[in-house]
Design an enzyme around this catalytic site. Structure first.
Site, PDB file in Angstrom:
ATOM      1  N   ASN A  65       7.225 -12.352  -0.387  1.00 21.02           N
ATOM      2  CA  ASN A  65       5.864 -12.591  -0.887  1.00 21.02           C
ATOM      3  C   ASN A  65       5.717 -11.987  -2.273  1.00 21.02           C
ATOM      4  O   ASN A  65       6.633 -11.364  -2.794  1.00 21.02           O
ATOM      5  CB  ASN A  65       4.816 -12.050   0.096  1.00 21.02           C
ATOM      6  CG  ASN A  65       4.956 -10.555   0.296  1.00 21.02           C
ATOM      7  OD1 ASN A  65       4.746  -9.783  -0.613  1.00 21.02           O
ATOM      8  ND2 ASN A  65       5.347 -10.154   1.507  1.00 21.02           N
ATOM      9  N   ASP A  91       4.580 -11.247   8.369  1.00 15.43           N
ATOM     10  CA  ASP A  91       4.168 -11.321   9.774  1.00 15.43           C
ATOM     11  C   ASP A  91       5.257 -11.956  10.637  1.00 15.43           C
ATOM     12  O   ASP A  91       5.371 -11.652  11.813  1.00 15.43           O
ATOM     13  CB  ASP A  91       2.872 -12.136   9.893  1.00 15.43           C
ATOM     14  CG  ASP A  91       1.700 -11.386   9.279  1.00 15.43           C
ATOM     15  OD1 ASP A  91       1.651 -10.148   9.463  1.00 15.43           O
ATOM     16  OD2 ASP A  91       0.873 -12.012   8.594  1.00 15.43           O
ATOM     17  N   LYS A 128      25.793 -19.479   4.650  1.00 15.06           N
ATOM     18  CA  LYS A 128      24.733 -20.159   3.894  1.00 15.06           C
ATOM     19  C   LYS A 128      24.420 -21.517   4.533  1.00 15.06           C
ATOM     20  O   LYS A 128      25.349 -22.305   4.804  1.00 15.06           O
ATOM     21  CB  LYS A 128      25.203 -20.344   2.450  1.00 15.06           C
ATOM     22  CG  LYS A 128      24.126 -20.886   1.555  1.00 15.06           C
ATOM     23  CD  LYS A 128      24.624 -21.020   0.133  1.00 15.06           C
ATOM     24  CE  LYS A 128      23.670 -21.871  -0.663  1.00 15.06           C
ATOM     25  NZ  LYS A 128      24.238 -22.352  -1.904  1.00 15.06           N
ATOM     26  N   ASP A 155       3.948  -4.958  13.869  1.00 16.18           N
ATOM     27  CA  ASP A 155       2.904  -4.551  12.934  1.00 16.18           C
ATOM     28  C   ASP A 155       3.042  -3.046  12.703  1.00 16.18           C
ATOM     29  O   ASP A 155       2.784  -2.240  13.598  1.00 16.18           O
ATOM     30  CB  ASP A 155       1.522  -4.895  13.502  1.00 16.18           C
ATOM     31  CG  ASP A 155       0.430  -4.691  12.459  1.00 16.18           C
ATOM     32  OD1 ASP A 155       0.419  -3.626  11.807  1.00 16.18           O
ATOM     33  OD2 ASP A 155      -0.394  -5.609  12.283  1.00 16.18           O
ATOM     34  N   PHE A 159      -4.587  -1.873   4.337  1.00 13.32           N
ATOM     35  CA  PHE A 159      -5.152  -2.794   3.339  1.00 13.32           C
ATOM     36  C   PHE A 159      -5.479  -4.118   4.016  1.00 13.32           C
ATOM     37  O   PHE A 159      -4.848  -4.495   5.009  1.00 13.32           O
ATOM     38  CB  PHE A 159      -4.147  -3.050   2.220  1.00 13.32           C
ATOM     39  CG  PHE A 159      -4.217  -2.035   1.114  1.00 13.32           C
ATOM     40  CD1 PHE A 159      -4.918  -2.313  -0.047  1.00 13.32           C
ATOM     41  CD2 PHE A 159      -3.599  -0.802   1.246  1.00 13.32           C
ATOM     42  CE1 PHE A 159      -4.998  -1.381  -1.065  1.00 13.32           C
ATOM     43  CE2 PHE A 159      -3.671   0.130   0.225  1.00 13.32           C
ATOM     44  CZ  PHE A 159      -4.377  -0.162  -0.934  1.00 13.32           C
ATOM     45  N   LYS A 213      -6.768  -3.198  14.538  1.00 12.92           N
ATOM     46  CA  LYS A 213      -5.582  -2.361  14.338  1.00 12.92           C
ATOM     47  C   LYS A 213      -5.853  -0.897  14.661  1.00 12.92           C
ATOM     48  O   LYS A 213      -4.937  -0.078  14.672  1.00 12.92           O
ATOM     49  CB  LYS A 213      -5.074  -2.499  12.898  1.00 12.92           C
ATOM     50  CG  LYS A 213      -4.685  -3.936  12.547  1.00 12.92           C
ATOM     51  CD  LYS A 213      -3.691  -4.014  11.422  1.00 12.92           C
ATOM     52  CE  LYS A 213      -3.394  -5.460  11.085  1.00 12.92           C
ATOM     53  NZ  LYS A 213      -2.147  -5.632  10.339  1.00 12.92           N
TER      54      LYS A 213
HETATM   55  O1  C5P Z   1      -2.838  -8.280   9.271  1.00 13.80           O
HETATM   56  P1  C5P Z   1      -2.659  -8.089   7.816  1.00 13.80           P
HETATM   57  O2  C5P Z   1      -1.279  -8.366   7.340  1.00 13.80           O
HETATM   58  O3  C5P Z   1      -3.673  -8.758   6.942  1.00 13.80           O
HETATM   59  O4  C5P Z   1      -2.951  -6.534   7.630  1.00 13.80           O
HETATM   60  C1  C5P Z   1      -2.718  -5.889   6.439  1.00 13.80           C
HETATM   61  C2  C5P Z   1      -2.438  -4.429   6.690  1.00 13.80           C
HETATM   62  O5  C5P Z   1      -1.564  -4.261   7.794  1.00 13.80           O
HETATM   63  C3  C5P Z   1      -1.744  -3.792   5.519  1.00 13.80           C
HETATM   64  O6  C5P Z   1      -2.129  -2.430   5.475  1.00 13.80           O
HETATM   65  C4  C5P Z   1      -0.278  -3.947   5.878  1.00 13.80           C
HETATM   66  O7  C5P Z   1       0.510  -2.967   5.246  1.00 13.80           O
HETATM   67  C5  C5P Z   1      -0.294  -3.779   7.378  1.00 13.80           C
HETATM   68  N1  C5P Z   1       0.716  -4.551   8.089  1.00 13.80           N
HETATM   69  C6  C5P Z   1       1.784  -3.893   8.677  1.00 13.80           C
HETATM   70  N2  C5P Z   1       2.721  -4.593   9.396  1.00 13.80           N
HETATM   71  C7  C5P Z   1       2.625  -5.924   9.537  1.00 13.80           C
HETATM   72  C8  C5P Z   1       1.540  -6.615   8.933  1.00 13.80           C
HETATM   73  C9  C5P Z   1       0.627  -5.905   8.215  1.00 13.80           C
HETATM   74  O8  C5P Z   1       1.880  -2.672   8.530  1.00 13.80           O
HETATM   75  N3  C5P Z   1       3.554  -6.573  10.226  1.00 13.80           N
END
Ligand code: C5P
Length: 414
Positions: free
Chosen positions: A221, A290, A300, A318, A335, A353
């Site tokens: 990303n 995600d 490859k 997460d 964030f 969360k």
């Molecule tokens: O759910 P979302 O990705 O929008 O949430 C953002 C927050 O969750 C950010 O603080 C990001 O660092 C954290 N996050 C995480 N692990 C993931 C997805 C998001 O720590 N797999």
């Protein structure tokens, strides 16, 4: 006024600026005293100062090459001027000439020393030295008034016989007096600047994650890591011990910050879960993918003849939610980067969360965010909302860390 307190500058980082004046010879003794007291001293000289004393003298006494110009490629590569400004616990300009005071007041940044003063968060202290008539001049006194109003501390000058043969105010304080004053000032500065997170362990994530598809391709990303790195730097400046778990970025690790480099979300999760128990504050600033490819091809992938291709994805752990779900979780900050319904989505994330604070930022449009130098955020807790206007990420990070420190302390005392 000169503080009285007798602390020690041991281990403290003093940026000693030397501007052009005959009193520069006294600065050599000042460096010697500071080094003997255990301070780390980085000398920065103006061009005029080098006409009075050779830089080599200060290099020998401080044990570090003297910094002279803004455009010295090798110096800048070793530590850029902005990093140097942030490195300092205090900036002491001794001697401060009438000309340097005028330039400081005007906010000029046309040489290294004036630029450092403009960029620094650390207290700026000047020990003026000049002819008595120059000291008394209305312009100099006006400059000093403005500088004092801005928080610059003015130590001295003393009265007496001057190098030019005249007598009156304008002699630089003696090195021993400056050292005594600095001991007190560093202590006060230390309290003010470092206390917010002194002794606090902060763990952060930053940057993107890369999810391998095959040996050459990945899903990633646009996160640059700038916000997370700025927060790490600001937490360190606030006195915290900082461990930064970073995805692939091209940024330099801020001074004093420990860094673990990872690539994928699972690596980030593993690393964070190893270090989260026992940390006091966790800030999840990484843009964690995600999903990841269900399988990583060992060779490859070939295009083949088909006009399309399907990639099966599975959910990543997460990181933030896992930290918040620990039996004794740290103070957790996440964030929420959203393209729409910023507040509602961020609040939903806060609850789902189980984190203490969400920093919500709009992605796209004028408000900055991903891969930009500026950002604006809204700090949300279960019962509070505070906006931080669009600003440079370093400045924003310092404001956020100050706000987090307040809330962290408030929670600890309840
Ligand atoms: O759910 P979302 O990705 O929008 O949430 C953002 C927050 O969750 C950010 O603080 C990001 O660092 C954290 N996050 C995480 N692990 C993931 C997805 C998001 O720590 N797999």
């Amino acid at each position: 006024m000169i503080p009285r307190q007798q602390a020690s500058p041991r281990g403290r980082r003093v940026l000693l600026g030397i501007s052009g004046g005959i009193a520069a010879y006294k600065s050599a003794e000042l460096v010697r005293l500071l080094v003997r007291a255990g301070a780390q001293v980085q000398v920065v000289m103006t061009d005029a100062a080098t006409r009075f004393v050779a830089p080599l003298t200060f290099q020998a006494l401080s044990g570090r090459p003297v910094r002279l110009g803004l455009f010295e490629a090798a110096d800048e590569a070793a530590m850029g001027h902005i990093d140097l400004a942030r490195w300092a616990d205090a900036i002491l300009i001794a001697p401060a000439s009438a000309d340097f005071l005028a330039r400081l007041r005007a906010g000029l940044a046309d040489d290294l020393l004036s630029t450092l003063c403009l960029a620094a968060d650390a207290p700026v202290i000047v020990a003026p030295a000049m002819n008595q008539a120059m000291w008394r001049a209305a312009a100099t006194q006006d400059n000093l008034r403005v500088l004092r109003e801005r928080g610059v501390r003015v130590w001295g000058p003393a009265e007496g016989v001057q190098a030019c043969g005249e007598s009156g105010p304008g002699r630089m304080l003696e090195p021993e007096e400056i050292l005594r004053a600095l001991n007190g000032a560093l202590d006060v500065a230390g309290d003010a600047r470092q206390a917010p997170l002194a002794g606090v362990d902060v763990l952060l994530t930053a940057g993107p994650t890369w999810e391998a598809i095959d040996p050459v391709r990945f899903i990633g990303n646009r996160s640059s890591g700038k916000m997370g790195f700025a927060l790490a730097r600001a937490a360190r400046a606030a006195g915290a011990r900082v461990l930064l778990v970073s995805g692939p970025v091209t940024l330099e690790t801020p001074p004093g910050v420990e860094r673990i480099s990872v690539e994928s979300a699972r690596e980030m999760h593993r690393s964070v879960m190893r270090h989260a128990p026992g940390c006091d504050i966790f800030i999840g600033a990484a843009a964690v993918a995600d999903f990841r490819p269900a399988q990583v091809a060992s060779e490859k992938l070939k295009k083949g003849d088909s006009g399309s291709m399907e990639l099966a994805l599975v959910r990543n752990p997460d990181v933030l939610a896992s930290v918040a779900a620990l039996p004794e979780p740290p103070f957790t900050v996440g964030f929420a980067a959203e393209t729409q319904d910023l507040r509602a989505n961020a609040l939903e994330k806060l609850r789902r969360k189980g984190v203490d604070i969400i920093l919500a930022n709009q992605v796209g449009g004028e408000e900055g965010g991903f891969d930009r130098d500026h950002n604006a955020v809204i700090l949300l807790t279960a019962d509070e909302e505070r906006s931080f206007a669009l600003q440079e990420k370093g400045r924003l990070a310092r404001a956020i860390i100050a706000a987090l420190a307040e809330r962290y302390r408030a929670r600890r005392t309840t």
